[in-house]
Design a protein around this motif. Sequence first.
Motif: not given
Lengths: 167, 369, 375, 185
Positions: B77, B81, B84-85, B87, B243, B246-250, B254, B258
């Motif tokens: 994980d 993570l 990941k891009e 964003l 979420a 953190n809806t917009e977090y990637s 994120f 977490f």
Amino acid sequence: METLHTRLQEKFPNAQVTFANLEAGDHYIIVDTAHLHSIISYLKIDEHYTILMCLSGAEDSEFLQSVYHLFSESSRKKVTLKVRLPKDNPEVETIGDLWPGAYFFEREAYDLFGIIYKNHPDLRRIMLPEDWIGHPLRKNYIDPIQYQDINNERAYPCDVPNVTEKK
Amino acid sequence: MNNIAITLHNFIIENFGIDINLSLAISYFLIALIFWSFLGVIGGLLTFLERRVAGRIQSRIGPNRVGPQGIFQMLADGIKLVLKEDLIPALADKPLFRMAPYLCVIGVFSALVVIPFSSDIVVADLNVGVLYALAITTMVVMGILMGSWASNNKWSLLGGLRSAAQIVSYEIPAALSVLSIVLITGSLSMQDIIRAQGAWPHQWFFFHNPGTFVAFFIFFTSALAENNRVPFDIPEAESELVAGYNTEYSGMRFSFFFLAEFANVFIISSLAVIFFFGGWQIPHFLISENHIITNIIMIANFLFKTFVFIFIVLWLRWTLPRLRVDQLMTMCWKYLIPISFICLCITASFVLFFGGKSMIAVFIGRITQ
Amino acid sequence: MYELEKNNDNTMTLNMGPHHPSTHGVLRFILEMDGEIILSVKPDVGYLHRSIEKIGERVTYPAFMPYTDRVDYVAAANCNVGYALAVEKLMGIETPERAQYLRVIVSELNRIISHLLMTGVLAMDLGAYTPFLHAVREREKINDIFEILCGARLTYNLATIGGMPFDIKETTIRKCLEILEGLKKFLKEFDDLVTNNAIFISRLANIGVIDKETAKAFMLSGPNLRAAGAHWDLRKNETYFLYDRFKFDIAVGSGKAGTLGDSYDRFSVRMKEIETSISILEQAFKSLPSGEVQAKLPKTLKPPKGEVYVRTESARGELGYYIISDGTAKASRIKIRTGSFAAISILDKIGRGLMLSDLVAFMASLDLIAPEIDR
Amino acid sequence: MEKRDHIETREEYRTKENEVQEWSAYQKLSDNVLFTSLDKILNLGRANSLWYLLFGTACCAIELMQTGGPRADLDRFGSVFRPTPRQCDLIIIAGTVTLKMASRIKILYDQMPEPKYVISMGSCANCGGLFDLGYSVLRGIDKVIPVDVYVPGCPPRPEALTEGLLVLQQKVKNEKFLVKEKKSI
């Protein structure tokens, strides 16, 4: 149902109320477009047809129809009412004031058949997007193969006979 | 013997003979690095543990493909993570958006400073330790609020506002219930609080008097609420707010949220152990001549107790539905705060009449008289 | 209750869906909110409008059967047998007794798994994920029964016009009874975990109260209507498929947690209905008559000119098929009246003044399924 | 009717496959060993943590739920659902996509951060399936977004979806991550 039909004829002498007897299935009463609302409210209040089971649009050879299935809880009787609407100007009074739930059914009939319900507070398309062209459940409807920028062509031509597509 | 940082500092001074300030800085930096990575590992381990516990509760299995029994799932994980891009939404407030996860992580990880793992291993035994721990964890709310506002997303905003209201409210009963403990020990230092307790259950503050007994449940409930865990997970209620904050977090950002959440589970569990369950205290017969072995036993004892509480937190998470936001506030302001006041009064009168002796000690005293 | 203000500049418009975890499918709501409190709900449906009614005019009567599965994929068997019944009534076909019993069996089995899903999803929407997975676990067992019967797990296509395409074997019946025994145990466990949970009750009691009159005005039916206190079950009041041979009570809302017709009542009515279905199934298995399962039919089905409106009790309320036949092998019009489509229109009326969390609970308690709304 | 431009004949596909193999052989030589083994580890991590979006459009959504449920349990392979597209690597198009919904799915797909994958689950999402006769159904989600794995079935069993996920994991493992190649849509 026939007795109801005669009662209706007595009650609404000006209205055209015809009883249709078919070879199979349910019988129905065809009523006058102008008197539809008063007849249904009479049925609801005086004849205790308190439940609206279903409201649907339909199409026969030359008319659009708006069909009402009523049910009486006290006498356990059903009645089917129909109005016939001309295809070029299908307008009929809404019955949403009697059953607010009917508003959504009327919106559906508007969307799929183009039946216009007068005095409806929010007569918009419900199933299809706002910019959709045509009323798809009409018999002469042509399926689109392009919606917005999506090309929705079949991989292979369709063999089902009554599917027509716009090239 | 104060703490390991000072020990290390002395060690550096003796062996390398460099400047005192530099040596202090180096030793604190090293210790901080060790503790941070420890908490990072713990956080990662907890994500794995949570999924396995959840699997067990839900008659599933949970991750078991990566490594033995899936223990390296957290690594997978983590790798993903990181890769990941990154964003950032076009309309987001970029500096705030970037800063928010770090604030969360800092808030949680800084609390580790005052947590004693054994009689020697603590980064800094502050004399305002309790106050510090309660205060610094509140920084999380800043991070959450910042992130939710900066996301420029209505779901995030709702989550952030809920979170702010919740954390700020529940800080009060948590602090009040800890106050009972402070009243007994007369000190805000974590080590003093632990030393005031003993290794055996009857010496724990949990059984000290009826006031502290109830205060523990209030503390634990409030701590759960502060940590946004079920049944108080309304800020990230996924069936309501997608979420939450953190809806917009990637990706990486994120994962910081977490990690902060899971590290916080560890922090609250360890605080509960320290305040009410005797912390690292071990029975006398286990204390050996060797300092290191004693410390290891202490750490093991402390971690064991902590993981029991962590398991309870996870267990609750997968059992209970969540409360509504107004029910949450009602519970806090109408029930928990008055009750914690009552607990404080009971503890105060206990301290006043029995001179700080515990309930059991008083009882035994009565019998033997 | 919160006083609703119109034209307030401080409101927030919130777009909920079509991708939102609690809409379970593709529904969209445009919410007008004041903080957490909802001022108005505008449902925007049609994201799953798959033109099933038009397809009904394009294919023959038996070929439409697979499409009825997809009208309500959670209770597909109920839709199958409803359609079969409608066409049979139009053509005047007598179905063999055993086939009717089998239809009762499959529709009750399907009702059980549909209600299980609903109760699980309701718990999930309230934040408890575990009860949902437990419900899914039990669902799987009944899915297995369906797989034995017809080979499919979800969309069964298990009615033919004039009967059933399969017969049930003695071993299947025994397995089925075993599973029902297990299900009873599970229901007790579920009660401990969910039904009697204080948080769960406090989240559902007094939320989204629908009284009997409103329910009838908004054309609600099935469990949602019964929860409002109406003794109305088509299985009993308008007997079809020999339902009159079985003894069962209509589950009606009692208002034991709060007001009559609140979300908790809708939930508990469904829990009671699972028990009812179990008892019907046990009776049906006991008294299953022997004989044929398929009536003799002409090679091509050409119903006479006419029309029929047949309604059956599906898991989500009244499922009506309105079929107009013009005497050819294809229907002239098939209208499917579903429970969820009627239920969606009540959201705005009841949803006003609720909080966002309540709306989610209320929506889940109505048991909305997107394809049933959109068709 | 003319052929869809993105469906290739088998011969075309074969030549393309050969090209890919040649290209990757060339790439293998030119890459240094460190990068390839690092790539392997990174891909192993990425493949075992494919989080999917909690999103279903139609019938297949129920099977998707059951795949996440006790019997099939996607969590074993490290796949959990996330409610927001920002935290997802994988979107499973579970069910019929209507023309009204298509643009929304495109938005959801665009909201996901790279690298992202798509599993098209069920006949409807693959090609329109049963609803090919309708007027409002998109004939294949691949008209809107690129698809990595197609899972046939109506609806596919949980085992089928699990297999689809495993195939996708295989694909992820064979990717070159550090040596970037542009994803063509």
